[in-house]
Design a protein around this motif. Structure first.
Motif, PDB file in Angstrom:
ATOM      1  N   VAL A   1       5.016  14.292  28.820  1.00  0.00           N
ATOM      2  CA  VAL A   1       5.012  15.150  30.014  1.00  0.00           C
ATOM      3  C   VAL A   1       3.579  15.620  30.261  1.00  0.00           C
ATOM      4  CG1 VAL A   1       5.895  17.261  31.076  1.00  0.00           C
ATOM      5  CG2 VAL A   1       7.354  15.931  29.546  1.00  0.00           C
TER       6      VAL A   1
ATOM      7  N   PHE B   1       7.008  13.365  34.236  1.00  0.00           N
ATOM      8  CA  PHE B   1       7.528  12.679  33.066  1.00  0.00           C
ATOM      9  C   PHE B   1       7.140  11.201  33.143  1.00  0.00           C
ATOM     10  CE2 PHE B   1      10.013  16.337  34.041  1.00  0.00           C
ATOM     11  CZ  PHE B   1      10.497  16.850  32.847  1.00  0.00           C
TER      12      PHE B   1
ATOM     13  N   VAL C   1       7.178  19.782  22.668  1.00  0.00           N
ATOM     14  CA  VAL C   1       8.077  20.567  23.502  1.00  0.00           C
ATOM     15  C   VAL C   1       9.496  20.531  22.951  1.00  0.00           C
ATOM     16  CG1 VAL C   1       9.096  20.754  25.813  1.00  0.00           C
ATOM     17  CG2 VAL C   1       6.664  20.206  25.568  1.00  0.00           C
ATOM     18  N   PHE C   2       9.872  19.381  22.395  1.00  0.00           N
ATOM     19  CA  PHE C   2      11.222  19.199  21.852  1.00  0.00           C
ATOM     20  C   PHE C   2      11.158  18.120  20.786  1.00  0.00           C
ATOM     21  CE2 PHE C   2      15.268  16.701  22.268  1.00  0.00           C
ATOM     22  CZ  PHE C   2      16.102  17.616  21.636  1.00  0.00           C
TER      23      PHE C   2
ATOM     24  N   ILE D   1       9.878  15.256  23.077  1.00  0.00           N
ATOM     25  CA  ILE D   1       9.135  15.445  24.317  1.00  0.00           C
ATOM     26  C   ILE D   1       7.792  16.062  23.935  1.00  0.00           C
ATOM     27  CG2 ILE D   1       9.043  16.586  26.564  1.00  0.00           C
ATOM     28  CD1 ILE D   1      12.083  16.666  26.557  1.00  0.00           C
TER      29      ILE D   1
ATOM     30  N   GLU E   1       3.949  17.265  25.416  1.00  0.00           N
ATOM     31  CA  GLU E   1       3.138  17.598  26.588  1.00  0.00           C
ATOM     32  C   GLU E   1       1.675  17.306  26.295  1.00  0.00           C
ATOM     33  OE1 GLU E   1       3.002  21.229  29.733  1.00  0.00           O
ATOM     34  OE2 GLU E   1       2.674  21.772  27.640  1.00  0.00           O
TER      35      GLU E   1
ATOM     36  N   ARG F   1      10.611  16.383  37.919  1.00  0.00           N
ATOM     37  CA  ARG F   1      11.981  16.739  37.566  1.00  0.00           C
ATOM     38  C   ARG F   1      12.924  16.499  38.744  1.00  0.00           C
ATOM     39  NH1 ARG F   1      13.959  21.801  34.028  1.00  0.00           N
ATOM     40  NH2 ARG F   1      16.202  21.533  34.296  1.00  0.00           N
TER      41      ARG F   1
ATOM     42  N   LEU G   1      16.057  13.925  27.833  1.00  0.00           N
ATOM     43  CA  LEU G   1      15.959  14.955  28.873  1.00  0.00           C
ATOM     44  C   LEU G   1      16.895  16.128  28.606  1.00  0.00           C
ATOM     45  CD1 LEU G   1      15.738  12.787  32.118  1.00  0.00           C
ATOM     46  CD2 LEU G   1      13.872  13.964  30.940  1.00  0.00           C
TER      47      LEU G   1
ATOM     48  N   TYR H   1      15.017  19.015  27.193  1.00  0.00           N
ATOM     49  CA  TYR H   1      13.888  19.619  27.910  1.00  0.00           C
ATOM     50  C   TYR H   1      14.211  21.065  28.245  1.00  0.00           C
ATOM     51  CZ  TYR H   1      10.200  20.319  31.389  1.00  0.00           C
ATOM     52  OH  TYR H   1       9.115  20.791  32.086  1.00  0.00           O
TER      53      TYR H   1
ATOM     54  N   GLN I   1       9.888  24.892  31.689  1.00  0.00           N
ATOM     55  CA  GLN I   1       8.753  25.745  31.372  1.00  0.00           C
ATOM     56  C   GLN I   1       8.443  26.672  32.541  1.00  0.00           C
ATOM     57  OE1 GLN I   1       6.639  24.830  28.379  1.00  0.00           O
ATOM     58  NE2 GLN I   1       8.513  23.808  27.795  1.00  0.00           N
TER      59      GLN I   1
ATOM     60  N   ASP J   1       7.035  24.912  35.386  1.00  0.00           N
ATOM     61  CA  ASP J   1       7.872  23.941  36.070  1.00  0.00           C
ATOM     62  C   ASP J   1       8.098  24.422  37.497  1.00  0.00           C
ATOM     63  OD1 ASP J   1       9.640  22.012  36.794  1.00  0.00           O
ATOM     64  OD2 ASP J   1      11.098  22.383  35.218  1.00  0.00           O
TER      65      ASP J   1
ATOM     66  N   ARG K   1      19.171  21.615  20.886  1.00  0.00           N
ATOM     67  CA  ARG K   1      17.896  21.721  20.192  1.00  0.00           C
ATOM     68  C   ARG K   1      18.060  21.667  18.677  1.00  0.00           C
ATOM     69  NH1 ARG K   1      14.016  22.568  23.581  1.00  0.00           N
ATOM     70  NH2 ARG K   1      12.545  23.329  22.021  1.00  0.00           N
TER      71      ARG K   1
END
Length: 450
Positions: A85, A94, A145-146, A166, A168, A184, A205, A208, A211, A214, A430
């Motif tokens: 990202v 993305f 991020v994830f 994910i 960034e 997105r 996804l 995600y 943020q 975003d 998560r």
């Protein structure tokens, strides 16, 4: 980057024309590099890598029947499913790729930035290196991020997990041929198109978080489905159950149910017929094991052969929902599959292929299936067909549905079901191996509604 979705579709069509692909059904006993292992009876690659197909006898108290036998894919290594990202003009984009998989109904679909098994990215096949892999291995040039180990389809995989990530990035990054940047909102539009965004992209996804940067219009004040989903996804949404209560329900489901499995040779699975061409159930239902020969000019290896699972019919993945305390809640099921890692996972309300349950009495049919199938059009709020993992499954498709529950659905269901907000289910994603892949896929579709 595309200003309009129509520009993406023109680019994607050009990608489809740019390479030649050929997938030819082949007999299992003639697959190049594959043979039955004399010790285990599993269909295995000559390198001992990639994956194998064996048999499994299953007993559980958490399915419509107490015991059954089936073929299953054993792929103990985990792979990487990763999406890069990057913000352009303060809007997250993305990085996805147009990727061919032999089982895709339409050959080419939108995949994550990286979609590779360990055998692939360590180049057991002696093919080309996986692009952008450096963003998902240590040390990586980006911010996590994830990151979670997530399960795959427990109906067809034994204990299979992949690392969903994910990352960034802020620096310059080259956009290679076959890759594109999407916002997105654009992904949300594409998730409404049948068989376009692949399963691996959808499962990533689902993790995600969204943020502060975003920069999308606030939807949680809108009187729309996407507005209701956005309100249900907020941390301060008024939920029927606390997180502690949800985790207690989940722990209780794992403790209260049992799941035992015994490996058997592929040619000794009860109720299944083995021929030179493949393996199928004696009723013709459920699925079969077939072989394919593949030619793909855009892949790390341009030719290979492999076995695949081929379902006998299209499935349904559905959440029932209702508004409780002014907030949209999803009805989540504690679901057990043959290959489930820890007895149960959180799954959708309904997950099955209805054709497999034809002519069976109500007690042998999945709970809430008939309510989903008979729902009037005004109660079906989301409806799209998506493909499942095209690297191992041949033309596997599910109809993904969000259905408003009828008045007879209780406000709090039995011990195998519980109501959750969208935000609560997203929080469970998560944590690895809490939410099954079918529920994650449908959750991603809902959270990315345009």
């Amino acid at each position: 980057m595309f200003r309009r979705t129509s520009e993406f579709h023109a680019w994607f069509s050009a990608q489809e024309r740019a390479h030649d692909y050929r997938v030819t059904p082949a007999r299992l006993d003639r697959l190049d590099g594959w043979a039955l292992d004399p010790e285990t009876g599993s269909l295995r690659h000559r390198t001992g890598q990639f994956f194998s197909v064996g048999g499994l006898e299953v007993r559980t108290d958490n399915r419509e029947v107490a015991s059954w036998a089936q073929p299953i894919i054993d792929q103990p290594e985990w792979g990487i499913l990763g999406i890069v990202v990057k913000e352009f003009g303060e809007v997250p984009h993305f990085l996805l790729q147009a990727k061919m998989e032999p089982g895709n109904v339409n050959t080419l679909q939108l995949s994550p930035t990286v979609q590779a098994t360990r055998s692939n990215y360590t180049r057991v096949h002696r093919g080309n290196a996986v692009p952008y892999l450096e963003h998902f291995t240590d040390p990586r040039p980006g911010r996590i991020v994830f990151d979670a180990l997530q399960s795959e389809q427990g109906a067809w995989f034994l204990h299979k997990r992949n690392r969903n990530m994910i990352v960034e990035v802020t620096g310059d990054i080259e956009t290679l041929d076959g890759f594109c940047w999407l916002t997105r909102e654009q992904i949300g539009e594409l998730l409404l198109v049948d068989n376009l965004v692949n399963m691996d992209t959808r499962t990533v996804l689902a993790g995600y978080p969204g943020q502060a940067g975003d920069a999308r219009p606030r939807r949680d004040t809108e009187d729309t489905l996407s507005g209701a989903v956005a309100r249900s996804g907020r941390p301060d949404a008024c939920a029927l159950h606390t997180k502690a209560e949800l985790l207690s329900w989940f722990t209780g489901a794992k403790a209260d149910h049992h799941l035992t499995r015994t490996r058997v040779p592929l040619d000794s699975v009860k109720g299944w017929v083995r021929t030179e061409g493949g393996v199928s159930h004696e009723t013709g239902r459920w699925f079969s094991v077939m072989g394919v020969d593949v030619e793909a000019g855009s892949r790390e290896v341009t030719r290979w052969s492999q076995p695949m699972i081929r379902p006998s019919s299209r499935g349904i993945v559905a959440f029932l929902f209702r508004t409780l305390g002014g907030v949209l809640h999803l009805l989540v099921k504690a679901r057990t599959e043959a290959g489930t890692l820890d007895v149960v996972e959180m799954g959708p309300t309904v997950q099955c292929a209805p054709d497999n349950y034809q002519d069976l009495p109500p007690g042998c049919r999945p709970a809430f299936l008939d309510q989903v199938l008979s729902a009037p059009a005004e109660r079906v709020r989301f409806d799209v067909v998506h493909s499942e993992e095209g690297g191992r499954f041949y033309h596997a498709q599910n109809r993904y549905l969000l259905v408003e529950a009828d008045d007879d659905t209780p406000p709090d269901a039995d011990g195998n079901h519980i109501w959750m907000t969208v935000g609560q289910l997203a929080e469970m994603v998560r944590h690895g191996s809490h939410v099954n892949v079918e529920a994650r896929n449908l959750l991603a579709c809902l959270r990315f509604l345009p």
